[in-house]
Design an enzyme around this catalytic site. Structure first.
Site, PDB file in Angstrom:
ATOM      1  CE1 TYR A 236      -4.126   2.260   0.585  1.00  0.00           C
ATOM      2  CE2 TYR A 236      -2.514   3.325   2.060  1.00  0.00           C
ATOM      3  CZ  TYR A 236      -3.776   3.189   1.563  1.00  0.00           C
ATOM      4  OH  TYR A 236      -4.599   4.210   1.433  1.00  0.00           O
TER       5      TYR A 236
HETATM    6  N1  LIG Z   1     -10.203   4.997   4.824  1.00  0.00           N
HETATM    7  C1  LIG Z   1      -8.873   5.475   4.977  1.00  0.00           C
HETATM    8  O1  LIG Z   1      -8.810   5.488   6.085  1.00  0.00           O
HETATM    9  C2  LIG Z   1      -8.226   6.065   3.771  1.00  0.00           C
HETATM   10  C3  LIG Z   1      -7.097   6.724   4.252  1.00  0.00           C
HETATM   11  C4  LIG Z   1      -6.230   7.556   3.371  1.00  0.00           C
HETATM   12  C5  LIG Z   1      -6.590   7.133   2.160  1.00  0.00           C
HETATM   13  N2  LIG Z   1      -7.639   6.436   1.591  1.00  0.00           N
HETATM   14  C6  LIG Z   1      -7.717   6.240   0.358  1.00  0.00           C
HETATM   15  O2  LIG Z   1      -9.213   6.606   0.185  1.00  0.00           O
HETATM   16  C7  LIG Z   1      -9.670   5.891  -1.190  1.00  0.00           C
HETATM   17  C8  LIG Z   1     -10.719   5.240  -0.897  1.00  0.00           C
HETATM   18  O3  LIG Z   1     -10.823   4.471  -0.019  1.00  0.00           O
HETATM   19  P1  LIG Z   1     -11.958   4.289   1.191  1.00  0.00           P
HETATM   20  O4  LIG Z   1     -11.342   4.434   2.402  1.00  0.00           O
HETATM   21  O5  LIG Z   1     -13.191   5.251   0.438  1.00  0.00           O
HETATM   22  O6  LIG Z   1     -12.407   2.820   0.972  1.00  0.00           O
HETATM   23  P2  LIG Z   1     -13.499   1.942   0.198  1.00  0.00           P
HETATM   24  O7  LIG Z   1     -14.780   2.537   1.115  1.00  0.00           O
HETATM   25  O8  LIG Z   1     -13.173   0.478   0.373  1.00  0.00           O
HETATM   26  O9  LIG Z   1     -13.817   2.290  -1.021  1.00  0.00           O
HETATM   27  C9  LIG Z   1     -12.971   1.890  -2.136  1.00  0.00           C
HETATM   28  C10 LIG Z   1     -13.359   2.209  -3.365  1.00  0.00           C
HETATM   29  O10 LIG Z   1     -12.445   1.728  -4.752  1.00  0.00           O
HETATM   30  C11 LIG Z   1     -13.113   0.929  -5.437  1.00  0.00           C
HETATM   31  N3  LIG Z   1     -11.922  -0.099  -6.062  1.00  0.00           N
HETATM   32  C12 LIG Z   1     -11.550  -0.978  -5.460  1.00  0.00           C
HETATM   33  N4  LIG Z   1     -10.816  -1.739  -6.295  1.00  0.00           N
HETATM   34  C13 LIG Z   1     -11.203  -1.212  -7.268  1.00  0.00           C
HETATM   35  C14 LIG Z   1     -10.696  -1.450  -8.796  1.00  0.00           C
HETATM   36  N5  LIG Z   1      -9.766  -2.442  -9.198  1.00  0.00           N
HETATM   37  N6  LIG Z   1     -10.966  -0.773  -9.751  1.00  0.00           N
HETATM   38  C15 LIG Z   1     -12.158   0.409  -9.570  1.00  0.00           C
HETATM   39  N7  LIG Z   1     -12.431   0.312  -8.290  1.00  0.00           N
HETATM   40  C16 LIG Z   1     -12.192  -0.257  -7.387  1.00  0.00           C
HETATM   41  C17 LIG Z   1     -13.940   0.072  -4.375  1.00  0.00           C
HETATM   42  O11 LIG Z   1     -15.150  -0.618  -5.210  1.00  0.00           O
HETATM   43  P3  LIG Z   1     -15.906  -1.752  -4.778  1.00  0.00           P
HETATM   44  O12 LIG Z   1     -16.701  -1.669  -3.677  1.00  0.00           O
HETATM   45  O13 LIG Z   1     -16.298  -2.551  -6.061  1.00  0.00           O
HETATM   46  O14 LIG Z   1     -14.835  -2.770  -4.073  1.00  0.00           O
HETATM   47  C18 LIG Z   1     -14.608   1.124  -3.818  1.00  0.00           C
HETATM   48  O15 LIG Z   1     -15.551   1.821  -4.572  1.00  0.00           O
HETATM   49  C19 LIG Z   1      -8.212   4.871  -1.349  1.00  0.00           C
HETATM   50  O16 LIG Z   1      -7.405   5.225  -2.547  1.00  0.00           O
HETATM   51  C20 LIG Z   1      -7.674   4.896  -0.204  1.00  0.00           C
HETATM   52  O17 LIG Z   1      -6.436   4.485  -0.525  1.00  0.00           O
HETATM   53  C21 LIG Z   1      -8.303   5.845   2.660  1.00  0.00           C
END
Ligand SMILES: NC(=O)c1ccc[n+]([C@@H]2O[C@H](COP(=O)([O-])OP(=O)(O)OC[C@H]3O[C@@H](n4cnc5c(N)ncnc54)[C@H](OP(=O)(O)O)[C@@H]3O)[C@@H](O)[C@H]2O)c1
Length: 276
Positions: free
Chosen positions: A147
Site C-alpha cells: 500500500y
Molecule cells: N479509509 C481511510 O482511512 C483512507 C485513508 C487514506 C486514504 N484512503 C484512500 O481513499 C481511497 C478510497 O478508499 P475508502 O477508504 O473510501 O475505501 P472503500 O470504502 O473500500 O472504497 C474503495 C473504492 O474503490 C473501489 N475499488 C477497489 N478496487 C477497485 C478497482 N480495481 N477498480 C475500480 N474501483 C476499485 C471500491 O469498489 P468496490 O466497492 O467494487 O470494491 C470502492 O468503490 C483509496 O484510494 C484509499 O487508499 C483511505
C-alpha cells in the site's frame, strides 16, 4: 448537459461515495464509476439524472477506455477524482508478488490509466485532477508495504502530472487523509487474513507482533476514523476554489504524522518502528 461535470472513481462506498453526494449537492453532474451492477443500480436510483454511473475496474483497459469514450462524447470534464483504491496487507518478505503487483495496478497504474483516458476532456474544460493519496504516502510502517509503495508512488505521479499539465491550465492536487472510517479497513483486513492463511508458519512467528498490532490499528481506524464526508468536503474544495493548494491533509492524525515525517530520519524512523 448544462451542469459542470466531475468523474469520481470508486464511488460505490467510503470516500468516493461521500464525494459523489457532496458534488451532487453542489450542483455538479457526477460521472460515478463502480464495479458491481448492484452498486450502479443503487446509485442511479438515489440520484437519477444528476449522475451517470459507469462500470469500471481501473485495472481493466477496455473498461477504462470506455469511460474515456463516454465522457468525451458529452464534452468537457471539469474534474477527475482518482479515488478508487484498496489495501492489501502482508509482510513484504512473504507477500505473493502477484498481490504486490495487483496493489500497484489498482492504486497507482489504475489512477494513471483513468487520467490518460479523460485528459482530452479535461483539456477541453481546463479541468482539475484530484488524486486521493494518504498520510501513508509520507510515512510507512510494517505490514502495509505494498500500500505504501503505491501511495508513495502516487506522490511522484501527482507531482509530475502537476508539472506537465500546468501549461494546459490543469491543476493537479493531492488529498492526503489520515484514518477515515470506511469499508477499506474491513476489506483490507479480509485480504490480509486470506494471505496470512497461505503463508508459511515461520512468517507468522517472525511477524506475529506486527500482524497483531496492524489488526488492532485497523479495527481502531474503522471505528474511530473521521467520517468519509470530511474528505469529500476537502475534495470539493480542491475542485472549486480559485487557486487550489497542491496538497491537502485531512484529519488531526494526518497533521501530526506530517510533522513526524519532517523530523530527522533516525528520530522519525524510531517513531514509526523502522529502527536502524
Ligand atoms: N479509509 C481511510 O482511512 C483512507 C485513508 C487514506 C486514504 N484512503 C484512500 O481513499 C481511497 C478510497 O478508499 P475508502 O477508504 O473510501 O475505501 P472503500 O470504502 O473500500 O472504497 C474503495 C473504492 O474503490 C473501489 N475499488 C477497489 N478496487 C477497485 C478497482 N480495481 N477498480 C475500480 N474501483 C476499485 C471500491 O469498489 P468496490 O466497492 O467494487 O470494491 C470502492 O468503490 C483509496 O484510494 C484509499 O487508499 C483511505
Amino acid at each position: 448537459m448544462g451542469a459542470r461535470s466531475v468523474l469520481v472513481t470508486g464511488a460505490s462506498s467510503g470516500i468516493g461515495e461521500a464525494t459523489m453526494h457532496e458534488l451532487v449537492r453542489l450542483g455538479f453532474h457526477v460521472w460515478a464509476t463502480v464495479r458491481r451492477a448492484q452498486d450502479a443500480d443503487r446509485l442511479s436510483e438515489q440520484h437519477g439524472e444528476r449522475i451517470t454511473v459507469l462500470r469500471c475496474d481501473v485495472t481493466d483497459a477496455e473498461q477504462v477506455a470506455n469511460v474515456g469514450e463516454q465522457v468525451r462524447r458529452r464534452g468537457g470534464l471539469h474534474g477527475l477524482v482518482n479515488n478508487a483504491g484498496t489495501a492489501i496487507p502482508a509482510p513484504l518478505e512473504f507477500i505473493p508478488l502477484d498481490e504486490f503487483r495487483r496493489q500497484l495496478d489498482i492504486n497507482l497504474t489504475g489512477q494513471l490509466a483513468v487520467t490518460q483516458a479523460v485528459l482530452p476532456s479535461l483539456r477541453e474544460a481546463r479541468g482539475r485532477v484530484v488524486n486521493v493519496g494518504s498520510i501513508g504516502d509520507r510515512i510507512a510502517g510494517p505490514m502495509l508495504g505494498a500500500y505504501h509503495a503505491s501511495k508513495f508512488g502516487l506522490v511522484g505521479l501527482t507531482d509530475t502530472l502537476r508539472a506537465e499539465l500546468a501549461p494546459a491550465g490543469i491543476a493537479v492536487v493531492l488529498v492526503e487523509p489520515g484514518a477515515i472510517a470506511t469499508p477499506i479497513w474491513t476489506t483490507g483486513a479480509a485480504s490480509g487474513e486470506r494471505l496470512l492463511a497461505d503463508l508459511p508458519r515461520e512468517a507468522l512467528s517472525h511477524y506475529a507482533a506486527q500482524i497483531d498490532r496492524t489488526r488492532k490499528d485497523a479495527a481502531r481506524a474503522a471505528k474511530r476514523g473521521l467520517p468519509p464526508s470530511a474528505v469529500a468536503v476537502v475534495i470539493a474544495k480542491a475542485l472549486t476554489v480559485k487557486n487550489p493548494r497542491p496538497r491537502y491533509l485531512v484529519g488531526r492524525d494526518a497533521q501530526i504524522a506530517s510533522v513526524v515525517a519532517r523530523l530527522p530520519y533516525r528520530l522519525r524512523y524510531r517513531l514509526t518502528a523502522a529502527r536502524q
